[in-house]
Write an enzyme that holds these catalytic residues in place. Structure first.
Site, PDB file in Angstrom:
ATOM      1  N   LEU A   1       0.858  -1.193   0.000  1.00 37.48           N
ATOM      2  CA  LEU A   1       0.000   0.000   0.000  1.00 37.48           C
ATOM      3  C   LEU A   1       0.896   1.247   0.000  1.00 37.48           C
ATOM      4  CD1 LEU A   1      -2.900   0.725  -0.075  1.00 37.48           C
ATOM      5  CD2 LEU A   1      -3.098   0.207   2.338  1.00 37.48           C
ATOM      6  N   HIS A   2       1.458   1.555  -1.145  1.00 35.72           N
ATOM      7  CA  HIS A   2       2.397   2.679  -1.231  1.00 35.72           C
ATOM      8  C   HIS A   2       1.626   3.987  -1.462  1.00 35.72           C
ATOM      9  CE1 HIS A   2       2.030   2.868  -5.628  1.00 35.72           C
ATOM     10  NE2 HIS A   2       1.851   1.574  -5.508  1.00 35.72           N
ATOM     11  N   ALA A   3       2.358   5.080  -1.626  1.00 38.56           N
ATOM     12  CA  ALA A   3       1.722   6.397  -1.619  1.00 38.56           C
ATOM     13  C   ALA A   3       0.667   6.571  -2.709  1.00 38.56           C
ATOM     14  CB  ALA A   3       2.784   7.484  -1.731  1.00 38.56           C
TER      15      ALA A   3
ATOM     16  N   GLU B   1      -2.438  -1.447 -10.956  1.00 40.91           N
ATOM     17  CA  GLU B   1      -1.029  -1.496 -11.314  1.00 40.91           C
ATOM     18  C   GLU B   1      -0.731  -2.832 -11.961  1.00 40.91           C
ATOM     19  OE1 GLU B   1       1.015  -0.739  -7.732  1.00 40.91           O
ATOM     20  OE2 GLU B   1       0.401   1.352  -7.691  1.00 40.91           O
TER      21      GLU B   1
END
Lengths: 311, 89
Positions: free
Chosen positions: B14-16, B87
């Site tokens: 859970l990146h930015a 993604e």
């Protein structure tokens, strides 16, 4: 944190995950790899994974051998899950025998003790933030640590920003880490990742320390008061006099006074929060404005009542 | 209230940018959105909250949604996570 959710994992998993950051190499005691690390309120990471530097294992000449030995042995008796030896530390053969007897796995680390402990903190932060995460921002107004909570988008961060620009101290935005101090005070701080950061819609993420300077931020504060912002709903009755004693809100088994402030267009929330804090301080000192005016009214009513006529 | 356990499947966790997608989607609904991880609950409409989770790949989180459009909100948010935040990996 509820007990059922307390993280628990095997030494093996810990080693696999932490070996690169802590630069670990197994020394001995592989049969102890299945020991479980179960973190809970009473079992802190520092008790489960011992990190030893020179000080811990070397018998210093200035101290009696027996005392030092006992200290080390007492730690072993608390059943640690594994032991990490910092860079350059080697075990006394007698101590090594004792550890082997207990089947405690031992690792060598290439880091110094201080770096080891820092890494451990980072590592265990993910599993165990040593407290409870609660929604709400913390700001210090005068001598009060005030937790501002409320639904998202209600203007918590904006009012906090306004308060900071008036010179009050920022601690955390949106997420606050609460822990209990030894004297049972609730201490709030920002999660290490969010230290000094705040999010304002339209501006993005901003760094309060860089904008307002070092004096505008603090790493922690005691939580003395909760301000809950609530959308103004028609038909709801709000406290008009301020006579009722404050509601209490429970955090980690401790009750904290709470003031609910209805939010509507045209109300300056920052000023309301600021004044609410001043009112709270006065209340603590024994002055309640509404009681004052009620007393005044009662005096006049009874005075004229005695005279038997109303003016 | 409806709730569901979901697994973070994309490689970077859970990146930015993923967090921004999640928050933006959550904010489209009236319902309140909470995310629970390891017994800690954060506001799913707060970007800072989600960043604190630091949820890596294969982390399990619980979505808790409450409000009049809770079913739709939960479904949409779960799909976003299941689709790896649009993604590639």
């Amino acid at each position: 944190m509820s007990k059922g959710n307390s993280p628990s994992f095997q030494v093996k998993d810990f080693y696999q995950k932490a070996k690169s950051s802590l630069k670990l190499n197994p020394a001995f005691g592989k049969m102890g790899f299945s020991r479980r690390l179960s973190l809970s309120e009473s079992k802190r990471p520092s008790e489960l994974v011992l990190v030893w530097g020179e000080d811990e294992v070397q018998v210093k000449e200035t101290r009696p051998v027996a005392e030092k030995k006992n200290q080390v042995y007492r730690k072993l008796e608390k059943e640690p899950c594994c032991i990490i030896l910092a860079k350059g530390v080697s075990l006394h053969p007698e101590l090594e025998r004792e550890i082997k007897k207990r089947g405690i796995p031992v690792f060598y680390s290439e880091l110094s003790k201080k770096n080891c402990l820092d890494e451990m903190k980072q590592y265990f932060y993910m599993f165990y933030p040593q407290g409870k995460v609660i929604p709400g921002g913390l700001i210090k107004i005068l001598s009060l640590g005030v937790l501002i909570t409320g639904d998202s988008g209600i203007g918590k961060s904006e009012s906090a920003l306004e308060l900071i620009s008036r010179g009050y101290t920022f601690i955390s935005d949106d997420v606050t880490l609460v822990s209990k101090s030894k004297d049972q005070k609730l201490i709030g701080s920002a999660p290490s990742m969010l230290l000094n950061f705040m999010e304002i819609r339209g501006l993005g993420i901003i760094n309060i320390k860089e904008i307002f300077g070092g004096k505008s931020v603090s790493s922690q504060a005691e939580i003395n008061l909760i301000i809950r912002l609530k959308r103004w709903a028609k038909g709801n009755e709000y406290d008009r006099l301020g006579l009722k004693s404050l509601e209490k809100f429970e955090i980690m088994g401790k009750k904290v006074p709470q003031i609910v402030i209805p939010v509507a267009p045209g109300r300056n929330i920052a000023t309301l929060i600021e004044v609410a804090c001043k009112i709270h301080s006065l209340r603590e000192k024994g002055y309640v404005a509404s009681q004052d005016i009620v007393d005044k009214l009662n005096r006049i009513l009874s005075f004229h009542g005695q005279k038997g006529k109303l003016r | 209230m409806v709730e569901e356990k979901v697994l973070i499947k994309n490689k970077l966790g859970l990146h930015a940018r993923a967090a921004v997608k999640f928050v933006n989607l959550a904010n489209r609904f009236h319902s309140s959105v909470k995310i629970e991880k390891d017994g800690n609950e954060i506001d799913g409409k707060s970007i800072l909250g989600i960043l604190t989770l630091a949820a890596v790949k294969d982390t399990q989180v619980t979505l808790k949604v409450q409000g009049k459009d809770e079913q739709l909100a939960l479904q949409s948010l779960r799909e976003l996570i299941d689709n790896k935040f649009q993604e590639e990996e």
